[in-house]
Design a protein around this motif. Structure first.
Motif, PDB file in Angstrom:
ATOM      1  N   LEU A  65     -16.165   6.179  -3.659  1.00 48.50           N
ATOM      2  CA  LEU A  65     -14.680   6.484  -3.660  1.00 48.50           C
ATOM      3  C   LEU A  65     -14.617   6.633  -5.082  1.00 48.50           C
ATOM      4  CD1 LEU A  65     -13.072   4.103  -0.975  1.00 48.50           C
ATOM      5  CD2 LEU A  65     -13.036   6.525  -1.158  1.00 48.50           C
ATOM      6  N   VAL A  76      -7.658   1.311  -3.591  1.00 53.34           N
ATOM      7  CA  VAL A  76      -8.650   0.706  -3.586  1.00 53.34           C
ATOM      8  C   VAL A  76      -8.714  -0.078  -4.910  1.00 53.34           C
ATOM      9  CG1 VAL A  76     -11.182   0.853  -3.775  1.00 53.34           C
ATOM     10  CG2 VAL A  76     -10.053   2.298  -2.152  1.00 53.34           C
ATOM     11  N   GLU A 122      -2.997   5.400   6.399  1.00 52.71           N
ATOM     12  CA  GLU A 122      -4.213   5.880   5.239  1.00 52.71           C
ATOM     13  C   GLU A 122      -4.202   5.093   4.019  1.00 52.71           C
ATOM     14  OE1 GLU A 122      -3.600   9.909   4.412  1.00 52.71           O
ATOM     15  OE2 GLU A 122      -4.222  10.776   6.463  1.00 52.71           O
ATOM     16  N   SER A 123      -2.815   4.849   3.786  1.00 51.63           N
ATOM     17  CA  SER A 123      -2.623   3.922   2.708  1.00 51.63           C
ATOM     18  C   SER A 123      -3.170   2.477   2.896  1.00 51.63           C
ATOM     19  CB  SER A 123      -1.057   3.483   2.458  1.00 51.63           C
ATOM     20  OG  SER A 123      -0.662   5.061   1.929  1.00 51.63           O
ATOM     21  N   GLY A 170     -15.829   5.316   3.578  1.00 54.71           N
ATOM     22  CA  GLY A 170     -14.671   4.504   4.020  1.00 54.71           C
ATOM     23  C   GLY A 170     -14.734   3.451   4.814  1.00 54.71           C
ATOM     24  N   ALA A 186     -10.914   9.661   3.931  1.00 58.80           N
ATOM     25  CA  ALA A 186     -11.067  10.137   2.558  1.00 58.80           C
ATOM     26  C   ALA A 186     -11.151  11.648   2.279  1.00 58.80           C
ATOM     27  CB  ALA A 186     -12.441   9.462   2.014  1.00 58.80           C
ATOM     28  N   SER A 239       0.794  -1.125  -0.120  1.00 58.49           N
ATOM     29  CA  SER A 239       0.015   0.036  -0.076  1.00 58.49           C
ATOM     30  C   SER A 239       0.965   1.245  -0.092  1.00 58.49           C
ATOM     31  CB  SER A 239      -0.952  -0.271   1.290  1.00 58.49           C
ATOM     32  OG  SER A 239      -0.204  -0.025   2.402  1.00 58.49           O
ATOM     33  N   PRO A 253      -6.331   7.554  -2.865  1.00 61.04           N
ATOM     34  CA  PRO A 253      -7.278   6.337  -2.215  1.00 61.04           C
ATOM     35  C   PRO A 253      -7.923   5.814  -3.415  1.00 61.04           C
ATOM     36  CG  PRO A 253      -7.563   8.774  -1.097  1.00 61.04           C
ATOM     37  CD  PRO A 253      -6.536   8.910  -2.306  1.00 61.04           C
ATOM     38  N   PHE A 308      -7.143   2.327   2.674  1.00 56.91           N
ATOM     39  CA  PHE A 308      -7.686   2.140   1.686  1.00 56.91           C
ATOM     40  C   PHE A 308      -7.579   0.832   0.556  1.00 56.91           C
ATOM     41  CE2 PHE A 308      -7.887   6.725   1.909  1.00 56.91           C
ATOM     42  CZ  PHE A 308      -9.257   7.069   1.996  1.00 56.91           C
TER      43      PHE A 308
END
Length: 527
Positions: free
Chosen positions: A387, A32, A272-273, A353, A127, A13, A28, A276
């Protein structure tokens, strides 16, 4: 415990997020998409999104870093629109989405449908922050979106608990739900208010930067854990503490601030990585559990719920933006006049999210398998849909609406004037100190202090100067480049002396740290 899947998740990620910085696509969305693609590669481990990990271990630090970077003063100025979105809109979306699902899906009870509504109601903090940073929204809209995403989880979780209690026959009532929400909100805010001053005192009285930064990493978990242990809102407790500490961060030792900024940037980037990527990796698990709802009917339910989620936000945002101004002269006097373009962006920036997915995975087995699996599937498709659709189209929408850009020259002038006032105060303070014989310095050292002050004062004004016709650099850029070249020359000498055993590695590290701090200071002066 096998740590390799976790290492692969973090490393993969982080690599995708780093690559996203070189593309116009939002990070993001790419994360995903990468998770969706990787989820079907043979041999890839199964990554089940465990709510007992996401909510207490991932949510607090993500909320903390977002809230501490927010402006308490700006949030206070926008408290009314933030409250309308974080409380009013979440409850409205819960009812609207729940009622629509109840009408659309045969055999789905109203209480189970309201569970779905509560799960998909809150836009995601991660997000919203990621998109706001990337697209450069106007400050007022950014503040409203960040404030909403920081506070709406508390409303959604409470609404979810009430609807879930009714769905599984636990005897929950709406009156009890309102009471539970009030207690959770008041308790969360109260616990945050109680904790913030002692935690700030600890941060300012610990003398070791390592201890201070260790405390900084523990703060969100302490606030969340204490509040949840008291059956209050851990989300609100974390946000209150983070806003207070961020507002008074200037009182913390400079070495702590430097380390803390670097540590939290790294933590936020990794979490965060991974979050998602985890969303995309849930696809096989969600489809495997779908059960009786599958095929064309499941796809139709997914599209319908997604459309209702998107439309419901427009239905709420526009009246909530303009009606209060029409009804209240006080609001018209105190608040900036909103525009239809701002309402459009606020309505469209409603990405869901990982919190929604985590809540859906937390639905207990006491709910029948059919509704539970359908709620999980519809939550997943809504998260992915918002997203992908809104995440892809939001940046071009903002460009199409042509928001007025930031006036860089006016900002630089304001910064220069602020620096000039601070420099005058510092110069007067220096003169007072040097007049005391206890602070006597040789003239060259006193002059050096004045030169540093003069350089800091002039650095901002120099940004408004013309560029070098030969190199294309501003005076600012040239100063930074020359300072970097000088420091690089010193660094090479120190390394050479270490290799010749004239100095040891411990001394080399001390000398290099001093140069690093000087280079960082030169870089900050030039910016």
């Amino acid at each position: 415990m096998d740590v390799m899947p976790l290492l692969l998740l973090v490393a993969g990620s982080a690599a995708v997020a780093a690559a996203a910085r070189r593309t116009p696509a939002p990070a993001p969305l790419l994360l995903v998409a990468a998770g969706l693609a990787v989820s079907y590669i043979p041999g890839v481990p199964s990554y089940t999104l465990d709510p007992h990990i996401v909510l207490p271990l991932l949510l607090p630090p993500l909320l903390y870093t977002s809230a501490s970077d927010s402006s308490y003063l700006d949030l206070r100025a926008q408290l009314r629109p933030v409250a309308l979105l974080s409380v009013g809109y979440v409850l409205f979306a819960t009812v609207v989405v729940g009622w629509a699902a109840y009408l659309l899906v045969p055999g789905l009870s109203l209480t189970a449908a309201l569970v779905l509504g509560a799960v998909v109601a809150p836009p995601d903090a991660v997000a919203a922050t990621a998109v706001a940073r990337r697209v450069g929204l106007p400050s007022r809209i950014t503040t409203i979106l960040q404030g909403e995403s920081l506070l709406n989880d508390a409303t959604a979780i409470t609404a979810y608990k009430v609807a879930l209690g009714a769905a599984v026959g636990a005897g929950a009532t709406w009156a009890g739900g309102i009471r539970e929400f009030a207690l959770a909100a008041v308790g969360g805010v109260g616990i945050g208010l109680v904790l913030m001053a002692p935690l700030h005192w600890l941060r300012t009285h610990l003398t070791e930067p390592l201890l201070q930064n260790t405390l900084s990493l523990l703060i969100p978990f302490v606030a969340y854990g204490v509040a949840e242990g008291a059956h209050a809102s851990g989300v609100l407790a974390v946000v209150v503490v983070a806003l207070y500490l961020g507002h008074r961060a200037w009182e913390v030792d400079f070495a702590t601030r430097l380390q803390e900024e670097a540590v939290w940037k790294m933590v936020a980037f990794v979490l965060e990585s991974a979050v998602f990527a985890l969303i995309g990796l849930q696809l096989p698990i969600v489809l495997k559990r779908l059960g009786e709802y599958e095929g064309a009917s499941a796809a139709w339910y997914a599209v319908a719920v997604f459309v209702v989620v998107v439309v419901a936000r427009f239905v709420w945002v526009y009246p909530a933006t303009f009606l209060p101004r029409l009804l209240s002269a006080r609001i018209r006097e105190r608040e900036e006049n909103p525009t239809w373009r701002g309402a459009m962006v606020t309505s469209w920036a409603g990405m869901r999210g990982v919190v929604s997915l985590a809540i859906a995975f937390a639905i207990p087995p006491s709910m029948p398998d059919g509704p539970r699996n359908l709620i999980l599937f519809l939550t997943f498709t809504t998260v992915i849909g918002t997203l992908v659709v809104q995440g892809v189209t939001l940046p071009p929408l903002i460009r199409l609406l042509r928001f007025p850009g930031r006036d860089r020259q006016a900002e630089t002038l304001a910064e220069a004037n602020a620096q000039a006032q601070a420099s005058r105060a510092a110069e007067a303070r220096l003169d007072d100190l040097l007049s005391d014989e206890r602070n006597s310095l040789p003239p060259p050292l006193a002059d050096r202090l004045r030169m540093v002050l003069e350089r800091r004062r002039n650095a901002v004004w120099e940004r408004l100067g013309q560029v070098n016709p030969i190199t294309g650099e501003s005076v600012d850029d040239t100063y930074r480049r020359l300072a970097g070249e000088m420091i690089s020359a010193e660094r090479e000498v120190f390394v050479k002396l270490r290799d010749l055993r004239y100095i040891d590695d411990e001394m080399l590290r001390a000398l290099l740290r001093r140069l690093d701090l000087e280079e960082a200071a030169a870089f900050r002066e030039a910016h």
